[in-house]
Write an enzyme that holds these catalytic residues in place. Sequence first.
Site, PDB file in Angstrom:
ATOM      1  N   TYR A 135      57.379  -9.862  45.828  1.00  0.00           N
ATOM      2  CA  TYR A 135      58.375  -9.767  44.766  1.00  0.00           C
ATOM      3  C   TYR A 135      57.853  -8.921  43.608  1.00  0.00           C
ATOM      4  O   TYR A 135      58.559  -8.039  43.108  1.00  0.00           O
ATOM      5  CB  TYR A 135      58.729 -11.168  44.277  1.00  0.00           C
ATOM      6  CG  TYR A 135      59.854 -11.214  43.276  1.00  0.00           C
ATOM      7  CD1 TYR A 135      61.173 -11.040  43.665  1.00  0.00           C
ATOM      8  CD2 TYR A 135      59.594 -11.455  41.919  1.00  0.00           C
ATOM      9  CE1 TYR A 135      62.209 -11.103  42.747  1.00  0.00           C
ATOM     10  CE2 TYR A 135      60.626 -11.513  40.993  1.00  0.00           C
ATOM     11  CZ  TYR A 135      61.929 -11.340  41.413  1.00  0.00           C
ATOM     12  OH  TYR A 135      62.951 -11.394  40.496  1.00  0.00           O
TER      13      TYR A 135
ATOM     14  N   LYS B 207      59.545  -5.388  42.308  1.00  0.00           N
ATOM     15  CA  LYS B 207      60.128  -5.249  40.978  1.00  0.00           C
ATOM     16  C   LYS B 207      59.406  -4.203  40.128  1.00  0.00           C
ATOM     17  O   LYS B 207      60.024  -3.565  39.264  1.00  0.00           O
ATOM     18  CB  LYS B 207      60.162  -6.607  40.274  1.00  0.00           C
ATOM     19  CG  LYS B 207      61.141  -7.591  40.925  1.00  0.00           C
ATOM     20  CD  LYS B 207      62.554  -7.005  41.033  1.00  0.00           C
ATOM     21  CE  LYS B 207      63.556  -7.998  41.562  1.00  0.00           C
ATOM     22  NZ  LYS B 207      64.937  -7.464  41.628  1.00  0.00           N
TER      23      LYS B 207
END
Length: 266
Positions: free
Chosen positions: A172, A176
């Site tokens: 993640y 991002k």
Amino acid sequence: MFSVPGIALITGAGSGIGRATALAFARAGALGLHLADVNRGRLEETRKDVSAEAVNPQFKAYTSEADVSKEDQVVRMVQDAANNFGRIDYAANIAGISENAPASMADTSVATYDKINNINARGVFLCMREQLKVMRDQEALARIPGRPSVRGAIVNMSSIYGCVGSGKFTSYVTSKHAVVGLTKAAAISHSVDGIRVNAVCPGFVDTPMVDNVKGFFDLRALLETVPMKRFGMAEEIADVVVFLSSERASFVTGHSFVADGGTTIV
């Protein structure tokens, strides 16, 4: 409320921040929305709700069931939006996922890494690439007297984990950070075309994605890391997306707007 009287394409519109953003656009005067999500049922619910909440009497809403990691589905989604409305003024790329459970990098599988990055990073790239093609070729409009005309505005959903690190969500965090980089690259490439590109970096927001991992954390201790001592609301992030999309942010591009209740300043 900032006015966004054009056409918006929103991914991840079936729930969470995506759904809140669709409602915010409808309430801010959007002429039309093209909504995309992988979940047909939730997508249809959002379509009905935005149609009920829209303030523009000419408002229309269309949908595409689409997986943003699949090139052919993204191409079709963007073309359907352009064909339905004739142009795309705003795009909010919000579709995304996270790990189902925290793990160190050493314990992260390639399958998990690829799945998350295919949606969160590759998906944003594919969506922007197709949106930029449409925006670059459409007529530039000046909606506020005295402001420069623009061809479009794109807002990508990153995270505070696009600005800082976490040892428990490798995939993640990577994805991002990639969204922030993609946003800057597109902003530089397409400012000359009259297209603005920005990102939003939310902190801990009360959404289904956060619900998936709440069981792994001491929520009281987590909230102690937030100066405001609460989770954010999806509607609060949606308002930032609408502002960055609006002509009121006409000199803002390549920016990563942090909305985290102060989490990253301590």
